[in-house]
Design a protein around this motif. Structure first.
Motif, PDB file in Angstrom:
ATOM      1  N   UNK A 123      -8.406   4.346 -12.600  1.00 52.81           N
ATOM      2  CA  UNK A 123      -7.199   4.772 -11.900  1.00 52.81           C
ATOM      3  C   UNK A 123      -5.966   4.298 -12.661  1.00 52.81           C
ATOM      4  N   UNK A 124      -4.996   5.183 -12.787  1.00 52.58           N
ATOM      5  CA  UNK A 124      -3.645   4.800 -13.178  1.00 52.58           C
ATOM      6  C   UNK A 124      -2.801   4.763 -11.918  1.00 52.58           C
ATOM      7  N   UNK A 125      -2.211   3.618 -11.620  1.00 50.53           N
ATOM      8  CA  UNK A 125      -1.302   3.487 -10.488  1.00 50.53           C
ATOM      9  C   UNK A 125       0.108   3.669 -11.037  1.00 50.53           C
ATOM     10  N   UNK A 126       0.603   4.900 -10.947  1.00 56.64           N
ATOM     11  CA  UNK A 126       1.851   5.278 -11.614  1.00 56.64           C
ATOM     12  C   UNK A 126       3.062   4.832 -10.805  1.00 56.64           C
ATOM     13  N   UNK A 127       3.170   3.529 -10.670  1.00 54.36           N
ATOM     14  CA  UNK A 127       4.278   2.945  -9.917  1.00 54.36           C
ATOM     15  C   UNK A 127       4.241   1.437 -10.135  1.00 54.36           C
ATOM     16  N   UNK A 128       5.344   0.790  -9.827  1.00 48.56           N
ATOM     17  CA  UNK A 128       5.364  -0.667  -9.801  1.00 48.56           C
ATOM     18  C   UNK A 128       4.654  -1.159  -8.539  1.00 48.56           C
ATOM     19  N   UNK A 129       3.923  -2.244  -8.655  1.00 57.04           N
ATOM     20  CA  UNK A 129       3.238  -2.842  -7.506  1.00 57.04           C
ATOM     21  C   UNK A 129       3.618  -4.314  -7.438  1.00 57.04           C
ATOM     22  N   UNK A 130       4.453  -4.672  -6.470  1.00 56.37           N
ATOM     23  CA  UNK A 130       4.881  -6.065  -6.319  1.00 56.37           C
ATOM     24  C   UNK A 130       4.574  -6.616  -4.934  1.00 56.37           C
ATOM     25  N   UNK A 131       3.966  -5.805  -4.063  1.00 58.26           N
ATOM     26  CA  UNK A 131       3.589  -6.253  -2.725  1.00 58.26           C
ATOM     27  C   UNK A 131       2.422  -7.240  -2.829  1.00 58.26           C
ATOM     28  N   UNK A 132       2.587  -8.481  -2.353  1.00 54.74           N
ATOM     29  CA  UNK A 132       1.519  -9.480  -2.522  1.00 54.74           C
ATOM     30  C   UNK A 132       0.225  -9.103  -1.818  1.00 54.74           C
ATOM     31  N   UNK A 133       0.305  -8.429  -0.662  1.00 54.60           N
ATOM     32  CA  UNK A 133      -0.912  -8.035   0.051  1.00 54.60           C
ATOM     33  C   UNK A 133      -1.670  -6.958  -0.720  1.00 54.60           C
ATOM     34  N   UNK A 134      -0.934  -5.999  -1.260  1.00 57.30           N
ATOM     35  CA  UNK A 134      -1.570  -4.974  -2.076  1.00 57.30           C
ATOM     36  C   UNK A 134      -2.184  -5.555  -3.331  1.00 57.30           C
ATOM     37  N   UNK A 135      -1.485  -6.483  -3.959  1.00 54.02           N
ATOM     38  CA  UNK A 135      -2.014  -7.116  -5.162  1.00 54.02           C
ATOM     39  C   UNK A 135      -3.252  -7.959  -4.864  1.00 54.02           C
ATOM     40  N   UNK A 136      -3.256  -8.644  -3.727  1.00 53.86           N
ATOM     41  CA  UNK A 136      -4.419  -9.443  -3.355  1.00 53.86           C
ATOM     42  C   UNK A 136      -5.639  -8.554  -3.143  1.00 53.86           C
ATOM     43  N   UNK A 137      -5.440  -7.446  -2.470  1.00 51.41           N
ATOM     44  CA  UNK A 137      -6.558  -6.516  -2.275  1.00 51.41           C
ATOM     45  C   UNK A 137      -7.062  -5.985  -3.607  1.00 51.41           C
ATOM     46  N   UNK A 138      -6.116  -5.604  -4.482  1.00 51.44           N
ATOM     47  CA  UNK A 138      -6.502  -5.048  -5.770  1.00 51.44           C
ATOM     48  C   UNK A 138      -7.244  -6.072  -6.617  1.00 51.44           C
ATOM     49  N   UNK A 139      -6.796  -7.325  -6.569  1.00 50.66           N
ATOM     50  CA  UNK A 139      -7.500  -8.379  -7.305  1.00 50.66           C
ATOM     51  C   UNK A 139      -8.934  -8.519  -6.813  1.00 50.66           C
ATOM     52  N   UNK A 140      -9.124  -8.378  -5.500  1.00 50.04           N
ATOM     53  CA  UNK A 140     -10.476  -8.436  -4.952  1.00 50.04           C
ATOM     54  C   UNK A 140     -11.346  -7.293  -5.441  1.00 50.04           C
ATOM     55  N   UNK A 141     -10.783  -6.097  -5.514  1.00 52.28           N
ATOM     56  CA  UNK A 141     -11.529  -4.946  -6.023  1.00 52.28           C
ATOM     57  C   UNK A 141     -11.954  -5.173  -7.474  1.00 52.28           C
ATOM     58  N   UNK A 142     -11.040  -5.689  -8.278  1.00 57.01           N
ATOM     59  CA  UNK A 142     -11.360  -5.947  -9.681  1.00 57.01           C
ATOM     60  C   UNK A 142     -12.433  -7.024  -9.816  1.00 57.01           C
ATOM     61  N   UNK A 143     -12.353  -8.042  -8.975  1.00 62.74           N
ATOM     62  CA  UNK A 143     -13.339  -9.127  -9.046  1.00 62.74           C
ATOM     63  C   UNK A 143     -14.718  -8.665  -8.617  1.00 62.74           C
ATOM     64  N   UNK A 144     -14.764  -7.758  -7.640  1.00 61.94           N
ATOM     65  CA  UNK A 144     -16.046  -7.337  -7.072  1.00 61.94           C
ATOM     66  C   UNK A 144     -16.741  -6.249  -7.874  1.00 61.94           C
ATOM     67  N   UNK A 145     -15.991  -5.512  -8.693  1.00 60.71           N
ATOM     68  CA  UNK A 145     -16.572  -4.360  -9.381  1.00 60.71           C
ATOM     69  C   UNK A 145     -16.181  -4.389 -10.856  1.00 60.71           C
ATOM     70  N   UNK A 146     -17.062  -4.844 -11.723  1.00 55.09           N
ATOM     71  CA  UNK A 146     -16.735  -4.920 -13.156  1.00 55.09           C
ATOM     72  C   UNK A 146     -16.543  -3.563 -13.806  1.00 55.09           C
TER      73      UNK A 146
END
Length: 433
Positions: A123-146
């Motif tokens: 996925x390309x997320x074609x926008x800035x992402x600075x929301x801490x809740x969104x970033x926390x969720x995204x970090x979890x997705x990256x950690x869970x799925x190599x």
């Protein structure tokens, strides 16, 4: 997980969803049936109880557009990450990926969550992402799925700081691209110096990894005049300058290839010409065009390179409009005026009004309306005002088919959309807005 880059089983499971009152236009006879059970009956638009207004997609046009864009991108050495916000339809994502799409583009975290629910892997997320809740969720997705790959835009040192603070020390760094913008446009750095400053901040962040440069060429260009086309060329020249400058400063030394991406649905021929030119580093050139899939009878008929003459046309056939809405005449209260059952809740109106094209007879046959014989003059919430030229007659009860403009503001109004081959319904596309 399929080779196409998403969870095919999750898409197929949509056929197990039961049809009911939530899905406008669907036949009441289908209520209680699953999508798969209903399709097995080989329903027809004109004889299976569908009610209007009703949006449909033409399967042959979809397939033609998919093949045309895939072939064109392959011939010009381009990757395609179509913008999923156009349709928000996993079944259509699947078809795009099956036709060689490199990934799918999103605009925000809510869209990305839909993609992940169906296993989209790049996925390309074609926008800035600075929301801490969104970033926390995204970090979890990256950690869970190599196997999951995502990259988002950055355009400020402050943004880099907020992202770093929210992510902390993640198990996997979040990939980012420096975004280039235009004066008076949307997001993105305005100068080369700002791009360098942001890239330097990313390099110092323990949570982020710089993987490329992104732009969007159409924020300041809105037509096909020489001035507008020159704006696009200038943007692409500046994009190349940013890549060259960052490469010269060693900011991509940790990469085998640099992602460079731009390209909406209007000027992707010019974007392709710029992306195909030689680069100082190995590059993955990615287009993000999304409107090609359905094309339209308005904005993209005029603006798309495959709706007009373009610089790299070759022998490619034009895109075909795949959207049509059927609406019934319910009132002819005065000479020269008919009212139909569709309005702003059903169709797009931000670019052009619906275009009357055909009339469906009682036997299901379809005939063309004479060009200029009638036109939609305005829309209310649930009505269309159709002005009739002298000698043009429509009757209460007639069904008219209309072409639509700008698919991005059509799909969000329809949670379940029939895909048709002629009059037969061959699929039902579920959207998630």
């Amino acid at each position: 997980m399929s080779e196409s880059g998403l969870d095919g089983a999750a898409v197929r499971a949509l056929r197990d969803e039961r049809i009911d009152w939530r899905f406008k236009g669907m036949p009441s006879e289908a209520f209680g049936s699953t999508v798969g059970e209903f399709l097995a009956r080989r329903p027809r638009i004109s004889g299976s109880g569908f009610v209007g207004p009703l949006l449909v997609l033409d399967d042959d046009a979809l397939e033609h557009n998919l093949r045309t864009m895939a072939r064109w991108c392959a011939e010009h050495g381009l990757r395609l990450a179509p913008h999923g916000k156009t349709t928000m339809a996993p079944r259509l994502f699947e078809r795009q990926l099956e036709h060689g799409a490199w990934g799918i583009t999103a605009a925000n975290v809510s869209q990305l969550r839909v993609y992940r629910a169906f296993g989209v892997r790049r996925v390309l997320l074609a926008n800035e992402l600075v929301d801490p809740h969104g970033l926390a969720w995204l970090a979890g997705e990256l950690a869970d799925d190599p196997d999951f790959s995502v990259a988002c835009w950055v355009d400020s040192v402050r943004g880099v700081e907020l992202m770093t603070e929210a992510l902390g020390a993640p198990r996997r760094k979040l990939d980012v691209l420096v975004e280039l913008g235009d004066p008076g446009g949307r997001t993105g750095v305005r100068t080369l110096a700002e791009a360098v400053e942001v890239a330097d901040a990313v390099a110092a962040s323990p949570a982020l990894r710089l993987v490329g440069v992104a732009g969007y060429e159409a924020t300041a260009a809105h037509d096909l005049t020489e001035h507008d086309l020159s704006i696009v060329d200038t943007h692409m020249t500046r994009l190349r300058e940013v890549v060259s400058e960052l490469a010269g400063r060693g900011r991509f030394g940790h990469l085998d290839e640099v992602v460079v991406t731009a390209g909406g649905s209007a000027y992707f021929d010019q974007v392709a010409a710029a992306l195909a030119a030689p680069w100082p580093v190995p590059v993955v050139p990615v287009l993000r065009s999304g409107g090609y899939l359905t094309h339209d009878d308005g904005l993209y008929r005029k603006m798309s390179p495959f709706g007009r003459q373009h610089r790299l046309a070759g022998d490619e056939a034009p895109f075909r409009p795949a959207m049509r809405i059927w609406s019934q005449v319910v009132s002819c209260p005065e000479p020269g005026l008919a009212l139909l059952t569709m309005g702003r809740r059903d169709v797009s109106f931000d670019q052009h009004l619906p275009e009357p094209q055909v009339v469906r007879g009682e036997d299901g046959s379809v005939r063309d309306l004479a060009p200029g014989s009638c036109r939609v003059t305005s829309l209310a919430d649930q009505h269309a005002f159709l002005a009739l030229e002298p000698g043009t007659e429509v009757r209460v009860g007639d069904w008219l088919g209309f072409g639509l403009s700008h698919p991005c503001t059509v799909f969000d109004k329809w949670p379940l959309i029939p895909v048709v081959d002629g009059d037969e319904v061959v699929d039902l596309v579920r959207t998630f807005f």
